[in-house]
Design an enzyme around this catalytic site. Structure first.
Site, short mmCIF file in Angstrom:
data_model
loop_
_atom_site.label_atom_id
_atom_site.label_comp_id
_atom_site.label_asym_id
_atom_site.label_seq_id
_atom_site.Cartn_x
_atom_site.Cartn_y
_atom_site.Cartn_z
N ARG A 1 0.72 -0.94 0.07
CA ARG A 1 0.00 0.03 0.02
C ARG A 1 0.99 1.19 0.10
O ARG A 1 1.60 1.52 0.80
CB ARG A 1 -0.86 -0.16 1.11
CG ARG A 1 -2.23 -1.21 1.04
CD ARG A 1 -2.98 -0.95 2.55
NE ARG A 1 -3.81 -2.29 2.37
CZ ARG A 1 -5.17 -2.05 1.65
NH1 ARG A 1 -5.37 -0.71 1.17
NH2 ARG A 1 -5.94 -3.20 1.42
N GLU B 1 0.71 4.07 0.92
CA GLU B 1 0.10 5.41 1.83
C GLU B 1 1.39 5.98 2.67
O GLU B 1 2.24 5.36 2.71
CB GLU B 1 -0.72 4.63 3.02
CG GLU B 1 -1.86 3.71 2.59
CD GLU B 1 -2.58 2.86 3.64
OE1 GLU B 1 -1.78 2.55 4.56
OE2 GLU B 1 -3.61 2.68 3.59
N ARG C 1 2.04 2.12 13.42
CA ARG C 1 1.51 1.21 13.19
C ARG C 1 1.28 0.82 11.76
O ARG C 1 0.36 0.00 11.48
CB ARG C 1 0.06 1.68 13.97
CG ARG C 1 -0.64 2.87 13.50
CD ARG C 1 -1.84 2.77 13.76
NE ARG C 1 -2.18 2.87 15.27
CZ ARG C 1 -3.59 3.01 15.82
NH1 ARG C 1 -4.66 3.05 14.99
NH2 ARG C 1 -3.68 3.08 17.09
N HIS C 2 1.80 1.60 10.79
CA HIS C 2 1.74 1.51 9.42
C HIS C 2 3.01 1.13 8.79
O HIS C 2 4.23 1.51 9.17
CB HIS C 2 1.25 2.95 8.95
CG HIS C 2 -0.31 2.91 9.25
ND1 HIS C 2 -0.28 4.17 10.06
CD2 HIS C 2 -1.45 2.93 8.57
CE1 HIS C 2 -1.76 4.18 10.24
NE2 HIS C 2 -2.24 3.42 9.34
N GLU D 1 -7.19 -1.30 15.16
CA GLU D 1 -7.63 -2.30 14.06
C GLU D 1 -6.93 -3.19 13.84
O GLU D 1 -5.73 -3.33 13.35
CB GLU D 1 -8.39 -1.55 13.12
CG GLU D 1 -9.01 -2.45 11.94
CD GLU D 1 -9.16 -1.74 10.70
OE1 GLU D 1 -9.45 -2.40 9.58
OE2 GLU D 1 -9.39 -0.40 10.53
N SER E 1 -10.59 -6.31 9.02
CA SER E 1 -11.67 -6.01 8.31
C SER E 1 -12.09 -6.87 7.28
O SER E 1 -11.60 -7.49 6.68
CB SER E 1 -11.11 -4.53 7.14
OG SER E 1 -12.08 -4.11 6.85
N ARG F 1 0.36 -6.34 12.82
CA ARG F 1 -0.38 -5.87 13.99
C ARG F 1 -0.84 -6.86 14.92
O ARG F 1 -0.94 -6.41 16.07
CB ARG F 1 -1.83 -5.15 13.42
CG ARG F 1 -1.42 -3.95 12.66
CD ARG F 1 -2.59 -3.19 12.37
NE ARG F 1 -2.35 -1.81 11.90
CZ ARG F 1 -3.42 -0.76 11.70
NH1 ARG F 1 -4.49 -0.86 12.14
NH2 ARG F 1 -2.78 0.49 11.28
#
Length: 434
Positions: free
Chosen positions: A211, A213, A219-220, A357, A360, A408
């Site tokens: 990703r 991002e 946390r990413h 989280e 999903s 995570r």
């Protein structure tokens, strides 16, 4: 190495050859000790200077820390030694000499910044507590695989080079593929759905996702490990059951098989396995409880996504793993099915740890016409996804699934401060090497 004995297996009264790294040297004058470390632990090598060959003593005591050596000698019982035994060497061979100036201290006596540790991961992994993280990570993935197999799932491997992104948008890494533009896959989502629509029915995958991002948070990651499930003739409730089973099994496996590693991390006494079913809160209840905490500057409204501080506040309020269900349709991806009795609500769900989280998921839209409408509503061109959408014309069963963030799960299970601590060679905005 032929005839090598691991340090943990060295028994008093035998002659053994051990090999590993020089962990520590202690020279007390007439006697000196070298601590040799291998993957099973440490063992003490004793040098009585006046009773040994000078060359043997010189070789053993002049070698730099973290050099790789082989030692052959008699194993004796010694209660004062770190492991209760020691070796009196007949020979010492230096296999690979280490530089005297090390970028970090593998003994752990001197702390190093995370960036230094990641730049020198081979040295960093020589520390017991760092090895423990990755032993536990492996146990988590093993437990996940075993749980999926017990649930009659087939392991699959889907492409990581794709023509279109799973969810469109700008979060894609473009690459050149034989003169054409392609992308690194954001998720196995569309492919696992296609396989669930075959006669295989229940599938899982543990593999990388990418990703683009521009996050720079603890946390990413830009390359992460996703633990995915998809099941035909499943609804969102059954998918939540599977997600709960996988997470619980991970905790149970670590508690049962990784006590030494938990001890190395200082977690053995406080580690708890989730007990009972995870609470299931509706999205509406979640935002009401977040607003009631008073932790946000502005109250959340229906349709808002949950900000990080809201997740943290709700996690502290709930105090355990929990699901958020009944999300607004407008903030879930096109492939998430709306509820039958209210098209403003989706079948989407998130599984939350109190910190963040983890999962999903939801039931997928299996009706061709509704799927095409979902593409158009989110500004995506259905024609670009023809390989995917056309299969929904040929008898696609109802199906549901999820994606679980592997790092995570490691991070929250172990209470790590930074997700990069649970990745051997993390990839983020600043890190492309090693």
């Amino acid at each position: 190495m032929e005839n090598r004995t691991y340090t943990a297996d060295a028994e008093p009264g035998e002659t053994a050859t051990v090999a590993g790294w020089v962990h520590e040297l202690r020279d007390l004058g007439g006697i000196a000790f070298l601590i040799l470390r291998d993957t099973t632990g440490k063992i003490q090598i004793k040098f009585e200077k006046d009773e040994m060959d000078d060359d043997l003593v010189e070789t053993g005591l002049n070698v730099a820390r973290e050099s790789v050596i082989s030692v052959t000698g008699e194993v004796d019982e010694e209660p004062r030694a770190p492991t209760g035994v020691e070796i009196t060497p007949d020979s010492v061979e230096v296999i690979a000499e280490a530089d005297t100036e090390l970028p970090l201290d593998p003994s752990g006596k001197v702390d190093a910044e995370l960036s230094t540790r990641l730049n020198n991961r081979t040295l960093d992994l020589r520390k017991e507590e760092v090895q423990a993280i990755f032993t536990i990570r492996a146990e988590i993935q093993h437990a996940a695989r075993e749980t999926f197999r017990e649930l009659d799932c087939t392991e699959i491997n889907t492409p990581k080079i794709v023509a279109t992104g799973t969810e469109g948008g700008t979060e894609l890494f473009p690459i050149t593929y034989f003169g054409e533009e392609a992308f690194m896959n954001q998720s196995p989502q569309l492919f696992k759905q296609l396989i669930a629509g075959s006669n295989v029915e229940r599938v899982f995958e543990i593999g990388p996702i990418f990703r683009a991002e521009e996050h720079n948070t603890p946390r990413h990651l830009n390359e992460a490990t996703s633990i995915d499930f998809e099941g035909a003739f499943c609804d969102q409730n059954e998918a939540m059951d599977v997600a709960e089973a996988v997470v619980t099994a991970a905790y149970e496996a670590v508690a049962e098989n990784c006590q030494d590693e938990l001890d190395a991390l200082g977690l053995a006494e406080e580690f708890e396995v989730p007990s009972g079913e995870f609470p299931r809160l509706s999205y509406e209840e979640a935002i009401e409880r977040i607003n009631a905490t008073g932790e946000l500057d502005e109250q959340l409204l229906w349709g808002d996504d949950l900000p990080t501080e809201g997740e943290v506040a709700l996690g502290e309020d709930v105090g355990e793993h929990y699901f958020i269900t009944d999300w607004p349709s407008e903030i879930k991806p096109f492939y998430i099915m709306d509820q039958d009795d209210d098209d403003q609500l989706s079948t989407g769900f998130d599984l939350m740890h109190p910190r963040m989280e983890l999962v999903s998921g939801g039931q997928r839209e299996h009706r061709y016409d509704h799927l095409i409408e979902g593409f158009e509503q989110q500004g995506l061109d259905p024609e670009a996804f023809d390989y995917y959408t056309k299969m929904f014309k040929y008898g696609m069963p109802p199906h549901a699934g999820f994606g679980l963030g592997g790092e995570r799960l490691v991070m929250t299970l172990l209470g790590l401060d930074n997700i990069r601590e649970g990745v051997l060679f993390p990839r983020d905005r600043q890190r492309l090497s090693p």
